[in-house]
Design a protein around this motif. Structure first.
Motif, PDB file in Angstrom:
ATOM      1  N   UNK A  54      12.833  14.965  -2.100  1.00 44.95           N
ATOM      2  CA  UNK A  54      14.038  14.141  -1.968  1.00 44.95           C
ATOM      3  C   UNK A  54      13.843  13.033  -0.937  1.00 44.95           C
ATOM      4  N   UNK A  55      13.197  13.374   0.187  1.00 46.50           N
ATOM      5  CA  UNK A  55      12.942  12.353   1.211  1.00 46.50           C
ATOM      6  C   UNK A  55      12.087  11.230   0.653  1.00 46.50           C
ATOM      7  N   UNK A  56      11.034  11.573  -0.078  1.00 47.44           N
ATOM      8  CA  UNK A  56      10.174  10.554  -0.692  1.00 47.44           C
ATOM      9  C   UNK A  56      10.959   9.709  -1.691  1.00 47.44           C
ATOM     10  N   UNK A  57      11.812  10.357  -2.479  1.00 47.19           N
ATOM     11  CA  UNK A  57      12.611   9.638  -3.473  1.00 47.19           C
ATOM     12  C   UNK A  57      13.569   8.655  -2.803  1.00 47.19           C
ATOM     13  N   UNK A  58      14.193   9.097  -1.727  1.00 49.95           N
ATOM     14  CA  UNK A  58      15.112   8.218  -0.983  1.00 49.95           C
ATOM     15  C   UNK A  58      14.363   7.059  -0.354  1.00 49.95           C
ATOM     16  N   UNK A  59      13.236   7.354   0.266  1.00 49.29           N
ATOM     17  CA  UNK A  59      12.477   6.310   0.954  1.00 49.29           C
ATOM     18  C   UNK A  59      11.835   5.328  -0.022  1.00 49.29           C
ATOM     19  N   UNK A  60      11.613   5.757  -1.251  1.00 52.20           N
ATOM     20  CA  UNK A  60      11.134   4.814  -2.261  1.00 52.20           C
ATOM     21  C   UNK A  60      12.162   3.708  -2.465  1.00 52.20           C
ATOM     22  N   UNK A  61      13.444   4.081  -2.480  1.00 51.14           N
ATOM     23  CA  UNK A  61      14.492   3.075  -2.659  1.00 51.14           C
ATOM     24  C   UNK A  61      14.671   2.230  -1.390  1.00 51.14           C
ATOM     25  N   UNK A 103       0.848  -1.204   0.000  1.00 54.87           N
ATOM     26  CA  UNK A 103       0.000   0.000   0.000  1.00 54.87           C
ATOM     27  C   UNK A 103       0.876   1.244   0.000  1.00 54.87           C
ATOM     28  N   UNK A 104       1.920   1.249   0.848  1.00 52.40           N
ATOM     29  CA  UNK A 104       2.832   2.388   0.891  1.00 52.40           C
ATOM     30  C   UNK A 104       3.519   2.602  -0.451  1.00 52.40           C
ATOM     31  N   UNK A 112       7.027   5.954   6.026  1.00 59.60           N
ATOM     32  CA  UNK A 112       7.956   5.046   5.346  1.00 59.60           C
ATOM     33  C   UNK A 112       9.311   4.933   6.041  1.00 59.60           C
ATOM     34  N   UNK A 113       9.427   5.466   7.260  1.00 56.44           N
ATOM     35  CA  UNK A 113      10.704   5.459   7.962  1.00 56.44           C
ATOM     36  C   UNK A 113      11.002   4.134   8.663  1.00 56.44           C
ATOM     37  N   UNK A 114       9.989   3.291   8.831  1.00 59.05           N
ATOM     38  CA  UNK A 114      10.165   2.094   9.659  1.00 59.05           C
ATOM     39  C   UNK A 114      11.263   1.136   9.174  1.00 59.05           C
ATOM     40  N   UNK A 115      11.486   0.933   7.841  1.00 61.60           N
ATOM     41  CA  UNK A 115      12.563   0.007   7.457  1.00 61.60           C
ATOM     42  C   UNK A 115      13.937   0.462   7.939  1.00 61.60           C
ATOM     43  N   UNK A 161       3.280   5.965  -2.366  1.00 63.41           N
ATOM     44  CA  UNK A 161       4.532   6.694  -2.564  1.00 63.41           C
ATOM     45  C   UNK A 161       4.710   7.074  -4.031  1.00 63.41           C
ATOM     46  N   UNK A 162       4.445   6.130  -4.917  1.00 67.18           N
ATOM     47  CA  UNK A 162       4.582   6.452  -6.337  1.00 67.18           C
ATOM     48  C   UNK A 162       3.535   7.487  -6.762  1.00 67.18           C
ATOM     49  N   UNK A 163       2.316   7.351  -6.260  1.00 68.41           N
ATOM     50  CA  UNK A 163       1.266   8.325  -6.582  1.00 68.41           C
ATOM     51  C   UNK A 163       1.684   9.723  -6.155  1.00 68.41           C
ATOM     52  N   UNK A 164       2.290   9.822  -4.968  1.00 65.94           N
ATOM     53  CA  UNK A 164       2.708  11.138  -4.469  1.00 65.94           C
ATOM     54  C   UNK A 164       3.876  11.692  -5.264  1.00 65.94           C
TER      55      UNK A 164
END
Length: 376
Positions: A351-358, A179-180, A242-245, A184-187
């Protein structure tokens, strides 16, 4: 005024044309206006800093920095215009699980020379393509992406190799991660589609204290505050989910289990709020989640990209863009920040979203059906 190319440019403006000399008979009046560049409101000639857009940037940044900024800005514009539509198509087929169309787009549109057969191979291809585009948009200057991902990769790999509980935790959260991933991609797509409204936030990464003071005397004549604030707020909250990993990898490497937060907690987190599992961590307010990530060496940048104090100014109910001063202010923070700084904060969230996507990519690979869960 609208349009980024001469062929599509439209100008609708009422103004008084000022001339510093008597016009010759063949002179054509020219108005130099660029709402992307901070300007001097009271300029009546090309002389003062802030009167002529390109020269303003050259004066404040200097030739070398200006060239670097211009190069990275054009790179970002090209990525949004030319590369992103292909990435979006590829990722949508990935999310739909349409392996045939995914492979076709990857090969014909992005030049992939081999065929990904497994789920985790398609995940890797999709996220590598996504990283290529988002890195072009955020640029290299001031970008902390590589450092964060390098440290996470080493911690996550070590945790996977040594502790079966780490993989089980990622499998357990597999449905939530899916779901995340979609959210994440939608955002990210929403950010790219509205890139023009916040792209000058990139300028903030090329200025020091001296240049910042110079820009504070100027005003950025753009007003998409409602649109950009919506991107900023939604992106901020999603990033914190998305910080949990990151926390899971740190817990496993340091204490042997993803749910073990030990005795070392950020001072800002009250004793009663200190989590004893990833599930409890997920329920924390965003500021506390950021604090746990920030205390890990190498990940301090998240506290800069996701500045909770700035978030409070931008997200306050009374926050607004004062068009006369060019500042974003609120009842709680009447000084606020310049509109240019506001756009820089928005770039930071992207940038945070882009990093957390990876980072999230690791959870998708770990929960792939191609891998067998170890016994024990």
């Amino acid at each position: 005024m609208s349009g980024t190319e001469l062929s599509t440019h439209r100008l609708d403006i009422d103004c008084e044309v000022l001339n510093s000399h008597e016009p010759e008979p063949d002179d054509v009046p020219v108005i130099t206006v660029n709402p992307f560049v901070p300007s001097f409101y009271g300029a009546d000639s090309f002389d003062p800093t802030g009167a002529f857009p390109t020269f303003t940037l050259l004066q404040i940044l200097g030739d070398d920095v200006f060239r670097e900024f211009r190069s990275e800005r054009h790179q970002a514009l090209d990525a949004c215009r030319d590369l992103w539509p292909r990435i979006r198509m590829l990722f949508q087929y990935y999310l739909q699980g349409n392996a045939e169309m995914f492979t076709r787009i990857a090969q014909k549109q992005l030049g992939l020379e081999w065929e990904p057969h497994t789920s985790h191979e398609r995940t890797s291809v999709a996220y590598q393509a996504l990283a290529m585009a988002t890195t072009m948009i955020t640029g290299n200057t001031g970008n902390s992406n590589a450092k964060v991902l390098d440290r996470f990769a080493r911690k996550h790999t070590a945790a996977m190799d040594r502790h079966a509980d780490h993989l089980r935790a990622f499998r357990r959260k597999g449905e939530t991660s899916a779901v995340l991933e979609r959210d994440l991609f939608t955002e990210l797509n929403r950010f790219v589609e509205r890139h023009e409204s916040w792209e000058m936030g990139l300028l903030g990464r090329f200025i020091g204290a001296k240049e910042k003071r110079a820009f504070e005397e100027l005003v950025l004549f753009r007003d998409e505050f409602s649109t950009v604030r919506d991107l900023y707020q939604q992106g901020f909250e999603l990033a914190c989910k998305c910080l949990w990993p990151l926390v899971a990898a740190q817990n496993t490497v340091k204490r042997g289990g993803p749910d073990d937060f030990g005795d070392v907690h950020p001072e800002s987190v009250p004793v009663k709020k200190r989590p004893k599992s990833l599930e409890k961590f997920d329920k924390l307010p965003s500021a506390y989640k950021i604090a746990y990530v920030e205390q890990v060496p190498g990940w301090e940048s998240f506290a800069v990209l996701l500045d909770n104090r700035r978030r409070n100014t931008i997200g306050h109910a009374t926050a607004h863009h004062d068009l006369q001063t060019g500042r974003v202010v609120s009842d709680e923070d009447p000084t606020g920040m310049t509109y240019l700084e506001f756009l820089s904060e928005t770039l930071g969230v992207f940038e945070a979203l882009s990093t957390l996507a990876q980072v999230l990519r690791a959870t998708r690979v770990a929960s792939s059906p191609d891998f067998v869960l170890p016994e024990g």
